[in-house]
Write a protein that holds these residues in place. Structure first.
Motif, PDB file in Angstrom:
ATOM      1  N   LEU A   1       0.856  -1.188   0.000  1.00 56.43           N
ATOM      2  CA  LEU A   1       0.000   0.000   0.000  1.00 56.43           C
ATOM      3  C   LEU A   1       0.887   1.233   0.000  1.00 56.43           C
ATOM      4  O   LEU A   1       1.975   1.206   0.561  1.00 56.43           O
ATOM      5  CB  LEU A   1      -0.870  -0.022   1.275  1.00 56.43           C
ATOM      6  N   ASP A   2       0.440   2.309  -0.659  1.00 56.46           N
ATOM      7  CA  ASP A   2       1.170   3.576  -0.597  1.00 56.46           C
ATOM      8  C   ASP A   2       0.808   4.302   0.685  1.00 56.46           C
ATOM      9  O   ASP A   2      -0.296   4.142   1.202  1.00 56.46           O
ATOM     10  CB  ASP A   2       0.809   4.462  -1.788  1.00 56.46           C
ATOM     11  N   ALA A   3       1.747   5.126   1.148  1.00 58.54           N
ATOM     12  CA  ALA A   3       1.506   5.824   2.408  1.00 58.54           C
ATOM     13  C   ALA A   3       0.576   7.016   2.246  1.00 58.54           C
ATOM     14  O   ALA A   3       0.056   7.544   3.217  1.00 58.54           O
ATOM     15  CB  ALA A   3       2.839   6.284   2.997  1.00 58.54           C
ATOM     16  N   ASP A   4       0.335   7.438   1.017  1.00 59.95           N
ATOM     17  CA  ASP A   4      -0.324   8.729   0.837  1.00 59.95           C
ATOM     18  C   ASP A   4      -1.852   8.665   0.915  1.00 59.95           C
ATOM     19  O   ASP A   4      -2.522   9.659   0.663  1.00 59.95           O
ATOM     20  CB  ASP A   4       0.093   9.366  -0.489  1.00 59.95           C
ATOM     21  N   LEU A   5      -2.395   7.495   1.228  1.00 61.62           N
ATOM     22  CA  LEU A   5      -3.842   7.315   1.417  1.00 61.62           C
ATOM     23  C   LEU A   5      -4.646   7.564   0.146  1.00 61.62           C
ATOM     24  O   LEU A   5      -5.831   7.828   0.204  1.00 61.62           O
ATOM     25  CB  LEU A   5      -4.368   8.211   2.546  1.00 61.62           C
ATOM     26  N   GLN A   6      -3.987   7.475  -1.021  1.00 61.05           N
ATOM     27  CA  GLN A   6      -4.756   7.591  -2.267  1.00 61.05           C
ATOM     28  C   GLN A   6      -5.621   6.352  -2.448  1.00 61.05           C
ATOM     29  O   GLN A   6      -6.674   6.406  -3.055  1.00 61.05           O
ATOM     30  CB  GLN A   6      -3.814   7.776  -3.455  1.00 61.05           C
ATOM     31  N   ASN A   7      -5.123   5.225  -1.950  1.00 60.73           N
ATOM     32  CA  ASN A   7      -5.921   4.005  -1.935  1.00 60.73           C
ATOM     33  C   ASN A   7      -6.320   3.696  -0.507  1.00 60.73           C
ATOM     34  O   ASN A   7      -5.470   3.673   0.370  1.00 60.73           O
ATOM     35  CB  ASN A   7      -5.126   2.820  -2.500  1.00 60.73           C
ATOM     36  N   PRO A   8      -7.590   3.500  -0.273  1.00 55.77           N
ATOM     37  CA  PRO A   8      -8.064   3.347   1.097  1.00 55.77           C
ATOM     38  C   PRO A   8      -7.643   2.012   1.722  1.00 55.77           C
ATOM     39  O   PRO A   8      -7.827   0.959   1.109  1.00 55.77           O
ATOM     40  CB  PRO A   8      -9.587   3.416   0.949  1.00 55.77           C
ATOM     41  N   PRO A   9      -7.090   2.046   2.937  1.00 54.08           N
ATOM     42  CA  PRO A   9      -6.734   0.818   3.650  1.00 54.08           C
ATOM     43  C   PRO A   9      -7.981  -0.008   3.975  1.00 54.08           C
ATOM     44  O   PRO A   9      -7.868  -1.196   4.273  1.00 54.08           O
ATOM     45  CB  PRO A   9      -6.083   1.319   4.950  1.00 54.08           C
ATOM     46  N   GLU A  10      -9.153   0.610   3.877  1.00 56.65           N
ATOM     47  CA  GLU A  10     -10.400  -0.097   4.208  1.00 56.65           C
ATOM     48  C   GLU A  10     -10.652  -1.271   3.257  1.00 56.65           C
ATOM     49  O   GLU A  10     -11.536  -2.093   3.494  1.00 56.65           O
ATOM     50  CB  GLU A  10     -11.585   0.858   4.180  1.00 56.65           C
ATOM     51  N   GLU A  11      -9.900  -1.350   2.156  1.00 56.61           N
ATOM     52  CA  GLU A  11     -10.127  -2.413   1.176  1.00 56.61           C
ATOM     53  C   GLU A  11      -9.441  -3.730   1.540  1.00 56.61           C
ATOM     54  O   GLU A  11      -9.590  -4.717   0.829  1.00 56.61           O
ATOM     55  CB  GLU A  11      -9.631  -1.976  -0.213  1.00 56.61           C
ATOM     56  N   PHE A  12      -8.658  -3.746   2.629  1.00 60.81           N
ATOM     57  CA  PHE A  12      -7.906  -4.960   2.974  1.00 60.81           C
ATOM     58  C   PHE A  12      -8.779  -6.210   2.973  1.00 60.81           C
ATOM     59  O   PHE A  12      -8.409  -7.250   2.457  1.00 60.81           O
ATOM     60  CB  PHE A  12      -7.246  -4.825   4.350  1.00 60.81           C
ATOM     61  N   GLY A  13      -9.972  -6.062   3.585  1.00 59.70           N
ATOM     62  CA  GLY A  13     -10.879  -7.200   3.692  1.00 59.70           C
ATOM     63  C   GLY A  13     -11.207  -7.811   2.329  1.00 59.70           C
ATOM     64  O   GLY A  13     -11.206  -9.029   2.168  1.00 59.70           O
ATOM     65  N   HIS A  14     -11.449  -6.951   1.341  1.00 63.04           N
ATOM     66  CA  HIS A  14     -11.785  -7.444   0.007  1.00 63.04           C
ATOM     67  C   HIS A  14     -10.613  -8.170  -0.630  1.00 63.04           C
ATOM     68  O   HIS A  14     -10.791  -9.170  -1.323  1.00 63.04           O
ATOM     69  CB  HIS A  14     -12.216  -6.278  -0.897  1.00 63.04           C
ATOM     70  N   LEU A  15      -9.403  -7.642  -0.380  1.00 66.52           N
ATOM     71  CA  LEU A  15      -8.209  -8.287  -0.934  1.00 66.52           C
ATOM     72  C   LEU A  15      -8.052  -9.688  -0.352  1.00 66.52           C
ATOM     73  O   LEU A  15      -7.743 -10.644  -1.062  1.00 66.52           O
ATOM     74  CB  LEU A  15      -6.964  -7.458  -0.630  1.00 66.52           C
ATOM     75  N   VAL A  16      -8.282  -9.788   0.966  1.00 66.10           N
ATOM     76  CA  VAL A  16      -8.152 -11.084   1.625  1.00 66.10           C
ATOM     77  C   VAL A  16      -9.174 -12.064   1.057  1.00 66.10           C
ATOM     78  O   VAL A  16      -8.836 -13.200   0.707  1.00 66.10           O
ATOM     79  CB  VAL A  16      -8.337 -10.937   3.151  1.00 66.10           C
TER      80      VAL A  16
ATOM     81  N   ASN B   1      -2.680 -17.947 -10.479  1.00 68.47           N
ATOM     82  CA  ASN B   1      -4.004 -17.344 -10.658  1.00 68.47           C
ATOM     83  C   ASN B   1      -3.989 -15.909 -10.166  1.00 68.47           C
ATOM     84  O   ASN B   1      -3.484 -15.628  -9.089  1.00 68.47           O
ATOM     85  CB  ASN B   1      -5.061 -18.115  -9.862  1.00 68.47           C
ATOM     86  N   THR B   2      -4.540 -15.028 -10.976  1.00 72.57           N
ATOM     87  CA  THR B   2      -4.623 -13.638 -10.542  1.00 72.57           C
ATOM     88  C   THR B   2      -6.051 -13.153 -10.724  1.00 72.57           C
ATOM     89  O   THR B   2      -6.825 -13.728 -11.481  1.00 72.57           O
ATOM     90  CB  THR B   2      -3.721 -12.715 -11.383  1.00 72.57           C
ATOM     91  N   CYS B   3      -6.396 -12.105 -10.015  1.00 72.34           N
ATOM     92  CA  CYS B   3      -7.677 -11.455 -10.269  1.00 72.34           C
ATOM     93  C   CYS B   3      -7.532  -9.984  -9.970  1.00 72.34           C
ATOM     94  O   CYS B   3      -6.519  -9.539  -9.448  1.00 72.34           O
ATOM     95  CB  CYS B   3      -8.778 -12.073  -9.413  1.00 72.34           C
ATOM     96  N   GLU B   4      -8.520  -9.224 -10.307  1.00 75.84           N
ATOM     97  CA  GLU B   4      -8.493  -7.791 -10.038  1.00 75.84           C
ATOM     98  C   GLU B   4      -9.803  -7.380  -9.400  1.00 75.84           C
ATOM     99  O   GLU B   4     -10.857  -7.867  -9.806  1.00 75.84           O
ATOM    100  CB  GLU B   4      -8.313  -7.002 -11.334  1.00 75.84           C
ATOM    101  N   ILE B   5      -9.728  -6.525  -8.422  1.00 77.58           N
ATOM    102  CA  ILE B   5     -10.955  -6.010  -7.825  1.00 77.58           C
ATOM    103  C   ILE B   5     -10.934  -4.491  -7.895  1.00 77.58           C
ATOM    104  O   ILE B   5      -9.868  -3.888  -7.891  1.00 77.58           O
ATOM    105  CB  ILE B   5     -11.107  -6.490  -6.365  1.00 77.58           C
ATOM    106  N   PRO B   6     -12.088  -3.879  -8.000  1.00 81.58           N
ATOM    107  CA  PRO B   6     -12.121  -2.414  -8.040  1.00 81.58           C
ATOM    108  C   PRO B   6     -11.888  -1.829  -6.646  1.00 81.58           C
ATOM    109  O   PRO B   6     -12.363  -2.388  -5.652  1.00 81.58           O
ATOM    110  CB  PRO B   6     -13.543  -2.112  -8.527  1.00 81.58           C
ATOM    111  N   VAL B   7     -11.118  -0.759  -6.563  1.00 79.78           N
ATOM    112  CA  VAL B   7     -10.931  -0.070  -5.288  1.00 79.78           C
ATOM    113  C   VAL B   7     -11.091   1.424  -5.502  1.00 79.78           C
ATOM    114  O   VAL B   7     -10.963   1.916  -6.619  1.00 79.78           O
ATOM    115  CB  VAL B   7      -9.525  -0.322  -4.687  1.00 79.78           C
ATOM    116  N   GLY B   8     -11.347   2.122  -4.441  1.00 79.42           N
ATOM    117  CA  GLY B   8     -11.516   3.569  -4.520  1.00 79.42           C
ATOM    118  C   GLY B   8     -10.174   4.255  -4.703  1.00 79.42           C
ATOM    119  O   GLY B   8      -9.129   3.689  -4.454  1.00 79.42           O
TER     120      GLY B   8
END
Ligand code: UDP
Ligand code: MG
Length: 321
Positions: A99-114, A194-201
């Protein structure tokens, strides 16, 4: 890789370079989000030679959350991807999220990644929804994404987004790579089954400004290109063949005109400038080619010197150490 198993332990790796403005918020939001996943976790902050209060904030966080916030200090600035590699050398989890430190991507998405990783994906990529970056950043990344797709054969839309999850074996494979000029998302994909992609804010940088100057950005794009493929070198060969062949045909034509059609020197004289134009085009191609070779040689040079890609000064927050 036995990847469809449950994730027990999450390691989050964040490179930090002069991010005092957002670091506190980042840490607290990460911890809340990680707590919500209900797994064991660690947050590894890698200080990439910051010159502001970042290291102070990191040390404090490690003291306040021992064994949860791990602070790792590099002795100078090595660049984002080397900093992430340094973080990888410390991970204990079976799923590693960057994750980048600048909060451009929300840490709230961790659950979805897992969740996505538990479906059996070794690498979980993300697609930034309504990306908030300037055209200077979005345009090169479009080109780069296309090139990366072609080179790795993995269809991912957004290589530039650092919010990604990797299964531990993929991270171990990346650690085996000794090259210095890497681009982690591409490297990771080259080891994934195997890879996948999910949308994030995606939001605008809340504090400070981008740590990438135009210069660093150009260097990064070249890193990306050379880390995944030597194909441009081959294009160069094809170009050479093509221009050689057309040069040969052109000279044949000139000889034909001179001796068989024999309309004197008229054509040659009037064609002088055409020839100049042709010459300039090919000289241009050569220059680009030589420049590209130089890019590779430069990287070979840094790699044969085999200097460590990073040097960890000290690590704070680990019980065992
Ligand atoms: N970063 C780093 N070292 C550098 C440059 C950047 O560790 O030399 C970190 C930075 O702190 C941030 C991440 O890499 O966490 C991405 O940087 P930034 O947000 O400035 O890049 P952008 O979003 O503009 O691509
Ligand atoms: Mg950013």
């Amino acid at each position: 890789m036995q990847s469809a198993s449950r994730v027990e332990f999450i390691s989050v790796v964040v490179p930090v370079y002069n991010e005092e403005g957002c670091l506190e918020e980042l840490i607290s939001r990460c911890l809340v989000s990680l707590e919500k996943t209900g797994r064991r976790y660690e947050l590894i902050l890698v200080d990439d030679g910051s010159r502001d209060r970042s290291s102070e904030i990191m040390s404090k966080a490690s003291e306040a959350h021992p064994d949860q916030v791990i602070s790792c200090f590099l002795n100078r600035n090595y660049g984002q991807h080397s900093a992430i590699m340094a973080g990888f050398s410390l991970v204990r989890g079976d799923l590693v999220i960057t994750l980048d430190a600048d909060l451009q991507n929300p840490p709230e998405e961790f659950g979805h990644l897992v969740e996505a990783a538990e479906l059996g994906n070794d690498v979980v990529g993300t697609i930034r929804q309504n990306r908030k970056d300037s055209i200077l950043r979005t345009l090169p990344s479009k080109v780069v994404n296309k090139a990366a797709q072609a080179a790795t054969g993995v269809k991912m839309h957004d290589y530039g987004c650092m919010l990604r999850a990797y299964r531990r074996p993929v991270v171990e494979a990346m650690k085996q790579c000794r090259e210095r000029s890497t681009f982690i998302p591409v490297l990771g994909n080259s080891f994934a089954r195997n890879t996948c992609e999910i949308p994030v804010g995606h939001c605008e940088r809340a504090f400070g400004e981008s740590k990438y100057s135009l210069w660093k950005l150009i260097n990064l794009q070249f890193n990306l290109l050379t880390c995944m493929t030597t194909f441009p070198l081959r294009i160069l060969t094809y170009f050479g063949l093509l221009s050689g062949a057309s040069g040969f045909l052109l000279s044949l034509y000139i000889i034909l005109r001179r001796f068989i059609i024999s309309d004197g020197d008229k054509w040659g004289q009037f064609g002088t400038f055409t020839l100049f134009a042709v010459l300039f085009i090919f000289v241009g191609i050569q220059m680009v080619g030589i420049g590209l070779i130089g890019e590779y040689i430069g990287r070979i040079y840094t790699d044969v010197r085999a200097r460590p890609a990073f040097f960890i000064d000290r690590v704070l927050g680990r019980k065992s150490e």
